[in-house]
Design a protein around this motif. Structure first.
Motif, mmCIF file in Angstrom:
data_model
loop_
_atom_site.group_PDB
_atom_site.id
_atom_site.type_symbol
_atom_site.label_atom_id
_atom_site.label_comp_id
_atom_site.label_asym_id
_atom_site.label_seq_id
_atom_site.Cartn_x
_atom_site.Cartn_y
_atom_site.Cartn_z
ATOM 1 N N ASN A 161 33.272 12.568 10.049
ATOM 2 C CA ASN A 161 33.716 12.254 11.303
ATOM 3 C C ASN A 161 35.149 12.351 11.280
ATOM 4 N N ARG A 162 35.879 11.392 10.347
ATOM 5 C CA ARG A 162 37.245 11.132 10.303
ATOM 6 C C ARG A 162 37.850 12.516 10.326
ATOM 7 N N SER A 163 37.619 13.550 9.389
ATOM 8 C CA SER A 163 38.137 14.660 9.255
ATOM 9 C C SER A 163 38.099 15.667 10.565
ATOM 10 N N ARG A 164 37.061 15.473 11.128
ATOM 11 C CA ARG A 164 36.827 16.273 12.457
ATOM 12 C C ARG A 164 37.703 15.719 13.612
ATOM 13 N N LEU A 165 37.881 14.428 13.519
ATOM 14 C CA LEU A 165 38.809 13.787 14.452
ATOM 15 C C LEU A 165 40.397 14.213 14.201
ATOM 16 N N GLU A 166 40.647 14.180 12.890
ATOM 17 C CA GLU A 166 42.116 14.430 12.699
ATOM 18 C C GLU A 166 42.456 15.948 12.647
#
Length: 382
Positions: free
Chosen positions: A282-287
């Motif tokens: 989820n973090r990588s998608r937001l980043e």
């Protein structure tokens, strides 16, 4: 396989009624929701609603991979970037307006449908697919269900009524899902009120057969709902659902998001070092996602925390068209789905760097209340 956009069938019931079955028929595109699909579904649902012999409706997707992986964003992209037959005239073309108006009208129709409408949410259910599913009277999920609103990856925002229903989840969760495009399984969907029953995939045929044998009484709305409900209750097996992903992290998600504003929420999520595979993805998608989209996620949830569904659809229509004409939507679709270089060149470097003036440009309404294409969506759902 026929080339019809939607396949329609009617299953006879023991008491002389019929169950309307609509099947999205574009398995190669994971049943991406085309304008033709929308128009055919709207017309058939209208006909079934007034046909007394139709006791219930079943909506599903063809193939074994997806109910519906989203709206036809490639067609939208082409309408905004190409000219010629069946294309728009660039960014000022009207296809986006036509498409979103028809889609949101259909979604609202499903939310307010007068008969039991079951959605078989097997496989991928994303974006426009969730728009179809979210209003169903019985939203059925399986062990293969994967639900998400990943619009941040294409420069859009969670639309299809999500400005309304994401805000009715536990505090902060809807914002987190919108910001990260997090994928949910069947257990998550039930926990968060996005689905009603878990039915193992291999029970589909048995469930349809039992619906044909059910007692629908005097065909009054209450009798129809009771007949469908009793059958679904008999086939549910919630114990077989996969392990939850959201609920074990609920406190953590709320501590990250809270009521801190879009830029601070994004900063907190990206700085989180919790070692969990789901949170990390989820973090990588937001980043990698669109900074403007993050701002719009937050703003739309704030604006529709206390409105009705029809109000949300009306504002979403204007904002979605503006995102196509003036926002990052074209660039996001180009990078993710057309050129597939996975390197979108967003208009802003970070969520915090998005000027308020740019947000307000997209939020500028395109119609007065008297001229709005969805002005007739009337009954509030709170």
């Amino acid at each position: 396989m026929t080339d019809l956009a939607v396949l329609f069938d009617e299953l006879p019931t023991r008491d002389g009624g019929r169950i309307g079955v609509a099947t999205l028929n574009a398995p190669k595109s994971l049943n991406a929701l085309s304008l033709e699909m929308i128009r055919q579904l709207e017309a058939k649902l209208e006909a079934w609603a007034v046909d007394r012999s139709v006791v219930a409706v079943w909506l599903e997707g063809s193939g074994d991979k997806a109910f519906c992986a989203g709206g036809d964003v490639v067609a939208l992209y082409r309408s905004l970037t190409e000219e010629g037959e069946n294309r728009g005239a660039g960014r000022d073309g009207i296809f986006a307006e036509t498409y979103f108006t028809a889609e949101y009208r259909l979604d609202y129709h499903i939310h307010t449908y007068p008969k039991p409408l079951m959605v078989w949410g097997d496989g991928i259910v994303m974006g426009g697919g969730l728009g179809l599913m979210s209003g169903g009277g019985q939203r059925l999920v399986t062990e293969t269900t994967r639900i998400a609103m990943p619009e941040i990856t294409i420069g859009l925002y969670p639309d299809i009524g999500a400005s309304w229903f994401l805000g009715r989840m536990p505090s902060g969760v809807g914002a987190y899902l919108g910001l990260t495009g997090a994928q949910l399984n069947a257990r998550d969907a039930i926990d968060l009120g996005m689905a009603d029953r878990f039915i193992p995939r291999d029970r589909r045929e048995a469930l349809l057969g039992a619906l044909q044998e059910a007692d629908y009484g005097d065909r009054a709305p209450r009798a129809l709902r009771a007949g469908v409900q009793s059958v679904i209750d008999d086939h549910e097996d919630r114990q077989a659902a996969p392990a939850a992903q959201v609920w074990p992290h609920l406190d953590h998600i709320q501590s990250l998001v809270g009521w801190v504003g879009a830029a601070n929420a994004v900063k907190r999520i990206l700085r989180d070092t919790t070692e969990d595979a789901w949170l990390a993805v989820n973090r990588s998608r937001l980043e990698a996602g669109c900074p403007m989209s993050a701002q719009l996620v937050w703003l739309m949830l704030e604006r529709h925390a206390h409105t009705g569904l029809a109000d949300a659809f009306r504002e979403e229509l204007s904002l979605s068209v503006q995102c196509c004409r003036k926002g990052d939507f074209v660039e996001g679709v180009r990078a993710l789905l057309v050129d597939k270089d996975k390197s979108p060149r967003w208009s802003h470097a970070s969520t915090a760097a998005v000027p308020e003036a740019d947000i307000q440009t997209l939020m500028t309404t395109l119609w007065s209340s008297e001229s709005h294409p969805l002005r007739d969506l009337g009954r509030r759902i709170d």
